[in-house]
Design a protein around this motif. Structure first.
Motif, PDB file in Angstrom:
ATOM      1  N   SER A 607      68.296 -72.854  15.071  1.00  0.00           N
ATOM      2  CA  SER A 607      67.493 -72.761  13.849  1.00  0.00           C
ATOM      3  C   SER A 607      66.867 -74.105  13.502  1.00  0.00           C
ATOM      4  O   SER A 607      65.688 -74.179  13.106  1.00  0.00           O
ATOM      5  CB  SER A 607      68.364 -72.259  12.688  1.00  0.00           C
ATOM      6  N   GLN A 617      60.954 -69.250  16.754  1.00  0.00           N
ATOM      7  CA  GLN A 617      61.894 -68.509  15.910  1.00  0.00           C
ATOM      8  C   GLN A 617      62.425 -67.274  16.632  1.00  0.00           C
ATOM      9  O   GLN A 617      63.519 -66.780  16.323  1.00  0.00           O
ATOM     10  CB  GLN A 617      61.191 -68.098  14.608  1.00  0.00           C
ATOM     11  N   GLU A 618      61.643 -66.774  17.634  1.00  0.00           N
ATOM     12  CA  GLU A 618      62.104 -65.609  18.383  1.00  0.00           C
ATOM     13  C   GLU A 618      63.412 -65.894  19.100  1.00  0.00           C
ATOM     14  O   GLU A 618      64.274 -65.006  19.248  1.00  0.00           O
ATOM     15  CB  GLU A 618      61.040 -65.164  19.397  1.00  0.00           C
ATOM     16  N   LYS A 621      66.292 -65.461  16.670  1.00  0.00           N
ATOM     17  CA  LYS A 621      66.629 -64.057  16.454  1.00  0.00           C
ATOM     18  C   LYS A 621      67.324 -63.475  17.671  1.00  0.00           C
ATOM     19  O   LYS A 621      68.271 -62.679  17.564  1.00  0.00           O
ATOM     20  CB  LYS A 621      65.375 -63.250  16.141  1.00  0.00           C
ATOM     21  N   ASP A 625      71.130 -61.753  17.722  1.00  0.00           N
ATOM     22  CA  ASP A 625      71.419 -60.428  18.262  1.00  0.00           C
ATOM     23  C   ASP A 625      72.428 -60.493  19.408  1.00  0.00           C
ATOM     24  O   ASP A 625      73.412 -59.735  19.442  1.00  0.00           O
ATOM     25  CB  ASP A 625      70.130 -59.768  18.747  1.00  0.00           C
ATOM     26  N   PRO A 631      73.250 -60.553  10.289  1.00  0.00           N
ATOM     27  CA  PRO A 631      72.475 -61.371   9.352  1.00  0.00           C
ATOM     28  C   PRO A 631      72.515 -60.848   7.921  1.00  0.00           C
ATOM     29  O   PRO A 631      72.106 -61.547   6.990  1.00  0.00           O
ATOM     30  CB  PRO A 631      71.050 -61.296   9.917  1.00  0.00           C
TER      31      PRO A 631
END
Length: 639
Positions: A607, A617-618, A621, A625, A631
Motif C-alpha cells: 500500500s 493499486q491493483e 488489491k 485477495d 477488507p
C-alpha cells in the motif's frame, strides 16, 4: 517493632469536605490499629480544655465531645467562638454555664491536641517509652490552622492562595508575632534575632542533623565490572531448541544467581507467578525467603521442583500483590544508599500488572533513585494466547515513556536480552546511573538465532539491521521494522513480498522505541539551541538513511508506540499495532484480528509503495485477495 512510631495527622478533612462527616475518623483508625496489635495514643484535646474537663463532674462535656461528629467539628472551627458556644456548649444548660466566664474569642482559642506542643511532646514521650509493639499517634488538628476566616477549617482551605491585609494582621495578632504594622503591610519575613533562644535552638538542631542542606550520602563500592560468563551461552543462539524470551530471562537469572562475584546480590522478586514464568527450578535451588522457615510439608514435596521456603531463601514471593512486590523492589533497589549494600533486584510479573497497576509506585521508585530490573513477563497483546482482556498487554511499552528514569526494551531474541541485561547492570551498578531497566518478555517459543556480528551497539541504542533482502534490491523496496515476537512476522512478510510480489525488503529489529524517541528529542533540542553548529541527526534517521523505500513498523503494542518516532523517519511511514482490548484466542487468530501478522505487514508495504507510485493499486488489491484478508471487517480498536 518498639522503635516504630506512626503519626497520623487527623485534620478530619479531605480536599473538598470532611473525611467522615457522619462519623469520627479517629475512632475508625483506632479500631484498625488496635485490631492489628498496635499501641494507640490519641492526642485530641489541647491544654486549654484541661480546666473545663476538670470541672466536668457529671461527664456532660465528655459526652458532648463523644456525640459531636467530624462534620460538626469542622463547623465549630470554621464559624468561630459564638457559633461554638451556641451549637456545641448550648445543647445543655449546665454545659453552657461551664463557659459563661469565657469570651467568644477564648472559646475559639480552645485548641486541638495536635496544635499543643506539650500534648504532642507527651505523646511522643509515651510512644518512645512503650515496649512490646509499634505505636501510632492519632493527632487531631485543624486544616488551615491559623488562617482564621480566610480558610481555617473550611472546604476552600486547600485552594487558598492569598490573604488580604486584615487577614494578615489577624494572623500576626493571633500568634503574637513581634513585628510592626509596617512590616506586616509589606509582607516581609520575620526573622528572630541571632541571639534569641529560637534561633539558637534551630541552629543547634540543624547542626545535629548534619548541616543546613539535606544531603544524600552514598557510601557503597560500585561493581568493578559485569561478569561476561553468565551471558555467553545466549549469544550463540539455540536453533535446535526453541525457547521463549521469558525462558531465556529465567536462564539468565539462574546464571547470575550462580555467579561467585554477584550471585549473593541478586534479589528475585515475584508476586505469585513463578511457575507461570518457568521459575520453579529456582524454588529448590535458591529457596523462597521466609523468616520462620518452612514448618509444613508442601503438597508437591515428592517432586523435584517442590515449593521450598527457607530462612536463607533468596526469592521474595509476596503473594498476589504487585504493590507489595514493588515495595520490596524499592527496598532492594535503594539498599545501596540506605544500607550501603549493593543489591540487584529483578522483579518479574505479568506485564499488564506493572505500569498499568502500580505505576505510582514505579514513579516513587524513580524519585528514590531506585535501581533494578522490571520484567514484564508473558507480554504482548497477541503473544499471550487465550488470556483475554485482563492479561494481554499492548500498553506498557508506551506507558513507560513518561517515566524519565525508565529505560524500556522489547527484545525478540536471546542475544538481545543478554546484551540488554548486561548493559543495564553496567549502567546501574558499575557506572551508578539512577535508572530502572524495563524489559518485556514473551512466552512464545521459537528458535533463537546466534548474534550477528557487530549488532551490540544497535541493540542498546534501540534498532539495528537484522536481515538484508534475500534478493537483489529492486525499485520496489521497503524497510520492515519489527519488535519482540512480531519481528518473526516481519521476517515472514519479507518472504511474502519477495517471493510473491517481487518486492525486496530489509528487516530491522527495534529493541527500544523509547530510546529512539528520547534520542530524537535530544537531537531536536541540541539543533534548536545550536542553530549555527552542524546539525545532529537522530539515530533512527541515521539507520534508515542507508537505504530507500517506505518504512513499515509492526508491534505487539499500540500504534502510538512506533508512531512516536515517525517525525524522524526520512521516508513514507506506516505503523501497525494492537489498539483495542485483548481477547481469548490463539496467536494466529489474534494477529489476524489486530492486523499485525505477516499478511497485513505485506499489504501495508504494498500500500505504501502504491501510494508512492512505485506499484499499482491493483497489486495491493491482488494481495488482499490472495492473502485472504477481509477488507470489510470491523476495526479491531472498536470491536
Amino acid at each position: 517493632l518498639d522503635n516504630l512510631t506512626f503519626i497520623v495527622n487527623c485534620n478530619l478533612q479531605r480536599l473538598d469536605g470532611p473525611v467522615r462527616g457522619n462519623g469520627k475518623i479517629i475512632q475508625e483508625l483506632e479500631r484498625v490499629f488496635r485490631g492489628a496489635g498496635w499501641n494507640v495514643i490519641k492526642v485530641i484535646w489541647g491544654s486549654r480544655w484541661d480546666s473545663l474537663l476538670e470541672r466536668d463532674e457529671e461527664g456532660l462535656l465528655h459526652q458532648r465531645m463523644e456525640e459531636a461528629l467530624d462534620g460538626d467539628y469542622q463547623n465549630y472551627k470554621a464559624h468561630g467562638g459564638a457559633y461554638t458556644r451556641e451549637h456545641f456548649f448550648g445543647t445543655h444548660p449546665r454545659l453552657r454555664r461551664m463557659v459563661d466566664h469565657l469570651s467568644d474569642d477564648e472559646i475559639f482559642q480552645l485548641n486541638r491536641g495536635g496544635h499543643d506542643p506539650e500534648k504532642v511532646y507527651a505523646a511522643y514521650r509515651a510512644a518512645i517509652e512503650h515496649s512490646d509493639g509499634p505505636t501510632v499517634i492519632l493527632a487531631k488538628t485543624i486544616k488551615g490552622y491559623g488562617l482564621g476566616e480566610a480558610g481555617e477549617g473550611r472546604n476552600v482551605t486547600h485552594q487558598q492562595k492569598k490573604l488580604n491585609e486584615e487577614e494578615v494582621h489577624s494572623f500576626r495578632r493571633r500568634f503574637k508575632i513581634p513585628v510592626s504594622d509596617k512590616v506586616v503591610d509589606h509582607l516581609s519575613f520575620y526573622r528572630p534575632p541571632a541571639n534569641s533562644s529560637e534561633t539558637k535552638y534551630l541552629h543547634e538542631r540543624r547542626k545535629a542533623l548534619g548541616g543546613p542542606v539535606p544531603e544524600r550520602v552514598v557510601n557503597v563500592e560500585p561493581l568493578r565490572s559485569v561478569p561476561d560468563a553468565p551471558f555467553k551461552e545466549f549469544l550463540a543462539g539455540s536453533k535446535n531448541r526453541p525457547a521463549s524470551t521469558t525462558m531465556v530471562f529465567v536462564r539468565v537469572l539462574t546464571k547470575l544467581l550462580a555467579d561467585n562475584e554477584i550471585g549473593n546480590r541478586i534479589v528475585p522478586i515475584i508476586p505469585d507467578e513463578g511457575r507461570t514464568f518457568g521459575m520453579e527450578a529456582l524454588f529448590r535451588k535458591v529457596g523462597i525467603y521466609s523468616h520462620v522457615g518452612q514448618h509444613y510439608t508442601p503438597v508437591d514435596r515428592a517432586t523435584l521442583l517442590y515449593y521450598r521456603e527457607a530462612t536463607d531463601g533468596q526469592i521474595l514471593e509476596e503473594g498476589i500483590t504487585e504493590a507489595g512486590a514493588m515495595s520490596s523492589f524499592i527496598a532492594a533497589g535503594t539498599s545501596y544508599a540506605s544500607n550501603s549494600l549493593m543489591m540487584i533486584p529483578f522483579f518479574a510479573y505479568y506485564s499488564m500488572f506493572g505500569f498499568q497497576r502500580i505505576g505510582d509506585l514505579i514513579w516513587a521508585a524513580g524519585d528514590m533513585r531506585c535501581k533494578g530490573f522490571l520484567i514484564g513477563a508473558t507480554a504482548g497483546r497477541t503473544s499471550l494466547a487465550g488470556e483475554g482482556l485482563q492479561h494481554q498487554d499492548g500498553n506498557t511499552q508506551l506507558f513507560a515513556f513518561p517515566y524519565p528514569n525508565v529505560v524500556a526494551y522489547d527484545p525478540a531474541f536471546a542475544y538481545e536480552l543478554a546484551i540488554i541485561i548486561r548493559e543495564g547492570m553496567r549502567r546501574m551498578f558499575v557506572e551508578m546511573e539512577d535508572c530502572i531497566f524495563y524489559l518485556t518478555v514473551s512466552n512464545e517459543t521459537y528458535p533463537m538465532p546466534p548474534m550477528p556480528t557487530g549488532v551490540e551497539e544497535g541493540v542498546i541504542k534501540g534498532m539495528y539491521l537484522y536481515q538484508k533482502s534475500n534478493r537483489a534490491k529492486s525499485k520496489a523496496h521497503v524497510r520492515l521494522l519489527g519488535s519482540g515476537t512480531i519481528l518473526l512476522e516481519t521476517l515472514r512478510a519479507q518472504e511474502i513480498l519477495e517471493e510473491n510480489y517481487g518486492v525486496s525488503a530489509s528487516v530491522w529489529s527495534v529493541t527500544s522505541y523509547k530510546n529512539l524517541y528520547t534520542d530524537g528529542l535530544d537531537c531536536d533540542r541540541w539543533n534548536r539551541l545550536n542553530a549555527t553548529e552542524e546539525q545532529r541527526q537522530p539515530y533512527i534517521a541515521q539507520c534508515l538513511a542507508e537505504d530507500e523505500g517506505p518504512v513499515i513498523a509492526a508491534t505487539d503494542y499500540v500504534q502510538a508506540l512506533p508512531l512516536s518516532c515517525a517525525r524522524w523517519v526520512p521516508a513514507p511511514f506506516a505503523a501497525l499495532g494492537t489498539d483495542g482490548f485483548g481477547r481469548s484466542e490463539a496467536r494466529k487468530e489474534l494477529r489476524d484480528f489486530f492486523e499485525v501478522d505477516a499478511r497485513h505487514i505485506a499489504v501495508a508495504a504494498l500500500s505504501e509503495l502504491a501510494r508512492a507510485g512505485t506499484v499499482g493499486q491493483e497489486l495491493v488489491k491482488q494481495a488482499v485477495d490472495e492473502l485472504g484478508i477481509d477488507p470489510n471487517k470491523a476495526t479491531p480498536r472498536l470491536s
